[in-house]
Design a protein around this motif. Structure first.
Motif, PDB file in Angstrom:
ATOM      1  N   ASP A   1      -0.443   3.755 -13.551  1.00 42.81           N
ATOM      2  CA  ASP A   1      -1.580   3.921 -12.449  1.00 42.81           C
ATOM      3  C   ASP A   1      -2.312   2.597 -12.240  1.00 42.81           C
ATOM      4  O   ASP A   1      -2.516   2.330 -11.183  1.00 42.81           O
TER       5      ASP A   1
ATOM      6  N   CYS B   1       0.792  -1.274   0.043  1.00 37.84           N
ATOM      7  CA  CYS B   1       0.053   0.012   0.137  1.00 37.84           C
ATOM      8  C   CYS B   1       0.971   1.226  -0.056  1.00 37.84           C
ATOM      9  O   CYS B   1       0.580   2.219  -0.639  1.00 37.84           O
TER      10      CYS B   1
ATOM     11  N   LEU C   1      -1.453  -2.789  -6.977  1.00 36.59           N
ATOM     12  CA  LEU C   1      -0.598  -2.948  -5.841  1.00 36.59           C
ATOM     13  C   LEU C   1      -1.376  -2.816  -4.422  1.00 36.59           C
ATOM     14  O   LEU C   1      -1.314  -3.320  -3.544  1.00 36.59           O
ATOM     15  N   PHE C   2      -2.085  -1.626  -4.757  1.00 37.81           N
ATOM     16  CA  PHE C   2      -2.795  -1.019  -3.583  1.00 37.81           C
ATOM     17  C   PHE C   2      -3.965  -2.247  -3.109  1.00 37.81           C
ATOM     18  O   PHE C   2      -4.173  -2.332  -1.924  1.00 37.81           O
TER      19      PHE C   2
ATOM     20  N   ALA D   1       0.028   0.753  -9.827  1.00 40.07           N
ATOM     21  CA  ALA D   1      -0.176   1.279  -8.813  1.00 40.07           C
ATOM     22  C   ALA D   1      -1.604   0.736  -7.761  1.00 40.07           C
ATOM     23  O   ALA D   1      -1.746   0.348  -6.664  1.00 40.07           O
TER      24      ALA D   1
ATOM     25  N   SER E   1       2.498   1.887  -3.351  1.00 38.99           N
ATOM     26  CA  SER E   1       1.378   2.300  -4.540  1.00 38.99           C
ATOM     27  C   SER E   1       1.206   3.732  -4.211  1.00 38.99           C
ATOM     28  O   SER E   1       0.935   4.687  -5.089  1.00 38.99           O
ATOM     29  N   SER E   2       1.002   4.169  -2.937  1.00 42.17           N
ATOM     30  CA  SER E   2       0.725   5.354  -2.396  1.00 42.17           C
ATOM     31  C   SER E   2       1.889   6.578  -3.162  1.00 42.17           C
ATOM     32  O   SER E   2       1.474   7.283  -3.544  1.00 42.17           O
TER      33      SER E   2
END
Length: 130
Positions: free
Chosen positions: A108, A9, A114-115, A111, A12-13
């Motif tokens: 995008d 998280c 992944l989140f 990410a 990805s952030s």
């Protein structure tokens, strides 16, 4: 497992934050893909290349590297999109010379995935503890 989810998280952030920072602080400038820069080398012949872009901003020519890239196998340098005209978000005050390509959303999606994986691993581990 919660630690791994937290790390996913966070990564990805950071990716989303960096892309938004370049988009919000940059000017939309036209550029041309002139080559690639190897950004990563993985297992089994996978290599990630970032686009190298030449652009002109206020009469000065810049060679910059994009955050987006392309992944190839077998260790060959890609020839895809060479000479392609593109729009990039460019900030001349950026000391790293990084840009974001307009219309490319691969970063995008990575990410977001992944989140989601990180959040699911945290939720599953918490549910198993209860």
């Amino acid at each position: 497992m919660i630690f791994i989810g937290f790390i996913l998280c966070m990564i990805s952030s950071i990716l989303i934050f960096l892309k938004l920072k370049y988009v919000l602080t940059g000017k939309l400038v036209e550029g041309e893909v002139i080559g690639y820069v190897r950004g990563a080398k993985g297992l089994y012949g996978f290599e990630g290349y970032n686009y190298r872009i030449r652009l002109e901003y206020k009469g000065i020519q810049y060679d910059v590297t994009s955050m987006e890239g392309i992944t190839v196998t077998v260790g060959t340098i890609p020839k895809k999109n060479l000479g392609m005209q593109c729009l990039v978000y460019f900030n001349p005050k950026s000391e790293k010379g990084k840009v974001v390509l307009k219309g490319f959303y691969q970063l995008d999606w990575i990410a977001v995935l992944l989140f989601i994986l990180g959040a699911l691993s945290i939720i599953i581990e918490i549910m198993m503890l209860v």
